[in-house]
Write a protein that holds these residues in place. Sequence first.
Motif, PDB file in Angstrom:
ATOM      1  N   GLY A 185      -9.069  13.380  17.058  1.00  0.00           N
ATOM      2  CA  GLY A 185      -9.288  14.237  16.031  1.00  0.00           C
ATOM      3  C   GLY A 185      -7.855  14.994  15.747  1.00  0.00           C
ATOM      4  O   GLY A 185      -7.735  15.950  15.105  1.00  0.00           O
ATOM      5  N   ARG A 186      -6.858  14.515  16.400  1.00  0.00           N
ATOM      6  CA  ARG A 186      -5.578  14.930  16.262  1.00  0.00           C
ATOM      7  C   ARG A 186      -4.694  13.999  15.383  1.00  0.00           C
ATOM      8  O   ARG A 186      -4.844  12.903  15.397  1.00  0.00           O
ATOM      9  CB  ARG A 186      -4.952  15.038  17.637  1.00  0.00           C
ATOM     10  N   MET A 187      -3.427  14.481  15.100  1.00  0.00           N
ATOM     11  CA  MET A 187      -2.678  13.701  14.098  1.00  0.00           C
ATOM     12  C   MET A 187      -1.662  13.206  14.934  1.00  0.00           C
ATOM     13  O   MET A 187      -0.671  12.515  14.690  1.00  0.00           O
ATOM     14  CB  MET A 187      -1.936  14.671  12.770  1.00  0.00           C
ATOM     15  N   LYS A 188      -1.394  13.731  16.482  1.00  0.00           N
ATOM     16  CA  LYS A 188      -0.594  13.197  17.208  1.00  0.00           C
ATOM     17  C   LYS A 188      -1.303  12.718  18.644  1.00  0.00           C
ATOM     18  O   LYS A 188      -2.196  13.526  19.045  1.00  0.00           O
ATOM     19  CB  LYS A 188       0.627  13.941  17.559  1.00  0.00           C
ATOM     20  N   PRO A 189      -0.918  11.774  19.308  1.00  0.00           N
ATOM     21  CA  PRO A 189      -1.814  11.505  20.579  1.00  0.00           C
ATOM     22  C   PRO A 189      -1.218  12.644  21.509  1.00  0.00           C
ATOM     23  O   PRO A 189      -0.097  13.009  21.521  1.00  0.00           O
ATOM     24  CB  PRO A 189      -1.108  10.167  21.176  1.00  0.00           C
ATOM     25  N   LEU A 190      -2.282  13.112  22.628  1.00  0.00           N
ATOM     26  CA  LEU A 190      -1.900  13.807  23.806  1.00  0.00           C
ATOM     27  C   LEU A 190      -0.713  13.352  24.515  1.00  0.00           C
ATOM     28  O   LEU A 190      -0.722  12.294  24.807  1.00  0.00           O
ATOM     29  CB  LEU A 190      -3.098  14.292  24.396  1.00  0.00           C
ATOM     30  N   ALA A 244       3.602  12.752   9.263  1.00  0.00           N
ATOM     31  CA  ALA A 244       4.288  11.262   9.073  1.00  0.00           C
ATOM     32  C   ALA A 244       4.603  10.398  10.213  1.00  0.00           C
ATOM     33  O   ALA A 244       4.036   9.301  10.305  1.00  0.00           O
ATOM     34  CB  ALA A 244       5.610  11.312   8.331  1.00  0.00           C
ATOM     35  N   HIS A 245       5.078  11.058  11.364  1.00  0.00           N
ATOM     36  CA  HIS A 245       5.110  10.533  12.679  1.00  0.00           C
ATOM     37  C   HIS A 245       4.584  11.049  13.943  1.00  0.00           C
ATOM     38  O   HIS A 245       4.486  12.430  13.739  1.00  0.00           O
ATOM     39  CB  HIS A 245       6.797  10.246  12.784  1.00  0.00           C
ATOM     40  N   VAL A 290       0.920  -1.156  -0.048  1.00  0.00           N
ATOM     41  CA  VAL A 290      -0.031   0.238  -0.067  1.00  0.00           C
ATOM     42  C   VAL A 290       0.997   1.201  -0.070  1.00  0.00           C
ATOM     43  O   VAL A 290       1.839   1.455   0.906  1.00  0.00           O
ATOM     44  CB  VAL A 290      -0.782  -0.036   1.330  1.00  0.00           C
ATOM     45  N   ARG A 291       0.595   2.011  -0.894  1.00  0.00           N
ATOM     46  CA  ARG A 291       1.550   3.383  -1.407  1.00  0.00           C
ATOM     47  C   ARG A 291       1.029   4.352  -0.741  1.00  0.00           C
ATOM     48  O   ARG A 291      -0.091   4.779  -1.090  1.00  0.00           O
ATOM     49  CB  ARG A 291       1.990   3.302  -2.656  1.00  0.00           C
ATOM     50  N   ILE A 292       1.520   5.222   0.219  1.00  0.00           N
ATOM     51  CA  ILE A 292       0.808   6.279   0.972  1.00  0.00           C
ATOM     52  C   ILE A 292       1.780   7.499   0.623  1.00  0.00           C
ATOM     53  O   ILE A 292       3.021   7.554   0.859  1.00  0.00           O
ATOM     54  CB  ILE A 292       0.653   5.986   2.495  1.00  0.00           C
ATOM     55  N   GLY A 293       1.311   8.478   0.099  1.00  0.00           N
ATOM     56  CA  GLY A 293       1.951   9.894   0.079  1.00  0.00           C
ATOM     57  C   GLY A 293       1.323  10.793   1.354  1.00  0.00           C
ATOM     58  O   GLY A 293       0.211  10.642   1.805  1.00  0.00           O
ATOM     59  N   ILE A 294       2.492  11.121   2.116  1.00  0.00           N
ATOM     60  CA  ILE A 294       2.250  12.056   3.200  1.00  0.00           C
ATOM     61  C   ILE A 294       2.870  13.390   3.582  1.00  0.00           C
ATOM     62  O   ILE A 294       3.993  13.376   2.862  1.00  0.00           O
ATOM     63  CB  ILE A 294       2.372  10.783   4.508  1.00  0.00           C
ATOM     64  N   LEU A 295       2.274  14.285   4.100  1.00  0.00           N
ATOM     65  CA  LEU A 295       3.188  15.315   4.549  1.00  0.00           C
ATOM     66  C   LEU A 295       4.127  15.258   5.590  1.00  0.00           C
ATOM     67  O   LEU A 295       3.836  14.406   6.690  1.00  0.00           O
ATOM     68  CB  LEU A 295       1.991  16.501   4.875  1.00  0.00           C
ATOM     69  N   ARG A 304       5.600   7.758   1.264  1.00  0.00           N
ATOM     70  CA  ARG A 304       6.555   8.676   0.688  1.00  0.00           C
ATOM     71  C   ARG A 304       6.107  10.093   1.130  1.00  0.00           C
ATOM     72  O   ARG A 304       4.788  10.314   1.183  1.00  0.00           O
ATOM     73  CB  ARG A 304       6.136   8.511  -0.946  1.00  0.00           C
ATOM     74  N   GLU A 305       7.100  10.846   1.546  1.00  0.00           N
ATOM     75  CA  GLU A 305       6.726  12.160   2.004  1.00  0.00           C
ATOM     76  C   GLU A 305       6.901  13.233   0.688  1.00  0.00           C
ATOM     77  O   GLU A 305       7.690  12.865  -0.309  1.00  0.00           O
ATOM     78  CB  GLU A 305       7.762  12.657   3.046  1.00  0.00           C
ATOM     79  N   GLY A 306       6.160  14.234   0.848  1.00  0.00           N
ATOM     80  CA  GLY A 306       6.244  15.170  -0.126  1.00  0.00           C
ATOM     81  C   GLY A 306       5.279  16.389   0.326  1.00  0.00           C
ATOM     82  O   GLY A 306       4.525  16.374   1.267  1.00  0.00           O
TER      83      GLY A 306
END
Length: 314
Positions: free
Chosen positions: A301-306, A104-105, A95-100, A127-129
């Motif tokens: 609803g966050r991209m990182k856990p608190l 990403a992490h 599965v190919r994922i493009g991500i900011l 892939r980052e971009g």
Amino acid sequence: MQFQIQDFRLFLEVAELGSFTKVAARRQTVQSHISRQISELEKACGSPLFRRTGRGVALTEFGQHVERRVRLWLNGCDELFAEIRQTSTVPMGEVRIGILPSVAHPLMSHVFNRLRLDYPRIVLNVREGQGGELDAMLDTGGVDMAILFRFDNPRSQDEILLATADTYLVSSPGAVRTQGETVAFKMLENLPLVLPRRPAHWRSILDETARSQGFHLQAVIDADSLRLQKQVLIDNPNLYALLGPFSIDEELRQGKLQAAKLVAPDLKRYVTLAHPKWGQLTQASRIVSQLICETVQTWGGRMKPLAPADTQVP
């Protein structure tokens, strides 16, 4: 030379990026290796596929013809492979994922760990971009899905809203403009700023917002790299940048940066999970998409856990 599918995938990658050097960097190899592979393919095809320019390479007329035929062929191959995988009782495949880079992490790390436990035969290709690059990858079939920043709330069925992000004026600790909870956009006038390079869409929105309020943003350095932007702020106490919360929360916790939410206007950005407008998702892609959505929902609803005793921006 016998034609191999990987030779034509390389050919399309060079056509997409327009540079042997960029392809070599993406594949973590040397430019001469990519150039040699393309030269061998051109020899086998009997005519040049690319013409060399001062800024990279461009498709010849023959190369454009080959590109159209190869894309049809590879799309057919991909559909066949997807159909075969669909018949398997065990989810599998790449599965190919493009991500900011800013999101990403740890999102992809968490999804990868879940896959190792529950779906070990699914392989991630991340892939980052930047935004425009990721959109191009999605449109050309370079990735199966992409996590993007949008500037309007998505309404397409092909995109799922993951999170909403405010914009912050960021500086090193102690700067007057970022000591409050909020700062009006008008206060950016005459501030020395670290900004993304033109023609990035985000830079265009920032410039247009400033013009609508009767001034121009003062960029002292243009840089796409978030890491570089943050380091410049840390090293230069009199400089400012306009960043999202996901890219600065660690530095805020460590006391390396200080931030105030930008208001009037607040310039919200919407993080979306975008799928291709054509074709069907494979079983593996559907599982990865679901895991991404579930993870962000679990994180509120966050991209990182608190983090415990969190002091990061909301």
